[in-house]
Design an enzyme around this catalytic site. Structure first.
Site, PDB file in Angstrom:
ATOM      1  N   PHE A   1      45.444  30.763   8.879  1.00 23.79           N
ATOM      2  CA  PHE A   1      46.603  30.659   9.760  1.00 23.79           C
ATOM      3  C   PHE A   1      46.675  31.895  10.655  1.00 23.79           C
ATOM      4  O   PHE A   1      45.999  32.896  10.408  1.00 23.79           O
ATOM      5  CB  PHE A   1      47.890  30.523   8.948  1.00 23.79           C
ATOM      6  CG  PHE A   1      47.981  29.249   8.144  1.00 23.79           C
ATOM      7  CD1 PHE A   1      47.326  28.089   8.539  1.00 23.79           C
ATOM      8  CD2 PHE A   1      48.740  29.204   6.984  1.00 23.79           C
ATOM      9  CE1 PHE A   1      47.414  26.919   7.803  1.00 23.79           C
ATOM     10  CE2 PHE A   1      48.838  28.039   6.235  1.00 23.79           C
ATOM     11  CZ  PHE A   1      48.176  26.897   6.643  1.00 23.79           C
ATOM     12  N   SER A   2      47.536  31.841  11.672  1.00 22.81           N
ATOM     13  CA  SER A   2      47.611  32.978  12.590  1.00 22.81           C
ATOM     14  C   SER A   2      48.047  34.250  11.871  1.00 22.81           C
ATOM     15  O   SER A   2      47.653  35.347  12.265  1.00 22.81           O
ATOM     16  CB  SER A   2      48.549  32.671  13.759  1.00 22.81           C
ATOM     17  OG  SER A   2      49.838  32.341  13.308  1.00 22.81           O
ATOM     18  N   GLU A   3      48.866  34.115  10.815  1.00 20.95           N
ATOM     19  CA  GLU A   3      49.202  35.270   9.981  1.00 20.95           C
ATOM     20  C   GLU A   3      49.440  34.861   8.532  1.00 20.95           C
ATOM     21  O   GLU A   3      49.888  33.743   8.247  1.00 20.95           O
ATOM     22  CB  GLU A   3      50.458  36.007  10.472  1.00 20.95           C
ATOM     23  CG  GLU A   3      50.207  37.114  11.470  1.00 20.95           C
ATOM     24  CD  GLU A   3      50.376  36.643  12.895  1.00 20.95           C
ATOM     25  OE1 GLU A   3      50.036  37.415  13.801  1.00 20.95           O
ATOM     26  OE2 GLU A   3      50.829  35.497  13.083  1.00 20.95           O
ATOM     27  N   THR A   4      49.143  35.815   7.656  1.00 21.71           N
ATOM     28  CA  THR A   4      49.510  35.723   6.240  1.00 21.71           C
ATOM     29  C   THR A   4      50.264  37.000   5.889  1.00 21.71           C
ATOM     30  O   THR A   4      49.842  38.096   6.264  1.00 21.71           O
ATOM     31  CB  THR A   4      48.272  35.572   5.346  1.00 21.71           C
ATOM     32  OG1 THR A   4      47.659  34.299   5.606  1.00 21.71           O
ATOM     33  CG2 THR A   4      48.639  35.636   3.874  1.00 21.71           C
TER      34      THR A   4
END
Length: 280
Positions: free
Chosen positions: A45-48
């Site tokens: 994902f774009s961020e974790t």
């Protein structure tokens, strides 16, 4: 052994078919940076968000995109707030991040968990002529496309974002940019995303956020860019405050998201939303 959970949520939506997905890792202590980077790349994902310890109102939080650590991420913060709310209940959690302490208020409304983060003190500055021209070139836009009532700006609410407002929704909808060129421009100028917007009216803004520095073509919901925009609109006296604004993002992507922005007269900007758990 470090006991932990790794969950996946979509933030700024009430349905798994919308919002912006984020990984939420919660454990006794944070993994080593290389391990956090590996996990974030695997999640994809774009961020974790990585959160420790496993209990209490004060949590250390770090954010990783698939390619690099990010100082702050709004949608992953909302996702984390909802995950903590489900696990430990409503309340105000203090997120200790690399940019400072971010209070996150978690509450339940009609059986739905909602999280609201309040940013660090926002600020803005005018972009250099070179940055503006280079960014417009990478986007395939011209100065004539821009809305003069919201001048271009570098805006900060935890990360730096380049705000470009256009006159028409058609211009915003027709986004096809040079990924490698824009990525290099953003790296050179320490930009996290571009906050590309069209203002429909005083209470409704449509947004798109290219995120090539994170290895992502476009973000479907960007809380950090939302608070940066809110701070810019206030500090530049473009709007009167206090003011609530809804931001619609991810529509063209097929991942519709709604970010609720609360802009007080002074202090940090608050963005709130719901989040739903995802299954593989």
């Amino acid at each position: 052994m470090n006991s932990h959970t790794l969950q996946k949520l979509a933030a700024f939506t009430s349905t798994p078919k919308g919002g912006n997905p984020a990984g939420v890792w919660i454990g006794d202590s944070l993994p080593e940076p290389k391990e956090m980077q590996r996990i974030a790349a695997e999640v994809g994902f774009s961020e974790t968000a990585f959160v420790a310890p496993n209990k209490g109102s004060k949590r250390t939080v770090r954010y990783y995109s698939p390619e690099a650590e990010v100082p702050f991420c709004g949608h992953a913060t909302i996702a984390t707030g909802v995950a903590l709310g489900k696990k430990a209940g409503s309340g105000i959690y203090q997120f200790e991040t690399t940019i400072g302490t971010i209070p996150v208020e978690v509450s339940e409304h009609n059986g739905e968990m909602r999280a609201a983060l309040t940013s660090v003190e926002p600020k803005f500055e005018l972009p250099s002529g070179t940055l503006l021209q280079d960014a417009l070139s990478a986007l395939g836009w011209s100065v004539d496309d821009l809305d003069s009532s919201i001048p271009p700006a570098r805006a900060f609410g935890g990360n730096w974002h380049l705000v470009l407002a256009v006159k028409s929704k058609q211009r915003l909808d027709d986004l096809n940019y040079d990924f490698d060129k824009l990525k290099q421009i953003m790296l050179d100028d320490d930009l996290t995303t571009l906050q590309l917007i069209w203002r429909e009216n005083d209470e409704l803004i449509h947004s798109r956020n290219p995120f090539p520095v994170g290895g992502v073509v476009e973000d479907s919901a960007t809380g950090a860019a939302a608070v940066a925009l809110g701070g810019y609109l206030r500090e530049a006296n473009i709007i009167n405050t206090p003011r609530n604004i809804n931001i619609l993002q991810g529509e063209i992507m097929g991942w519709p998201s709604q970010l609720n922005l609360s802009i007080p007269t002074v202090g940090g900007i608050t963005v709130s939303g719901t989040a739903v758990f995802l299954t593989d």
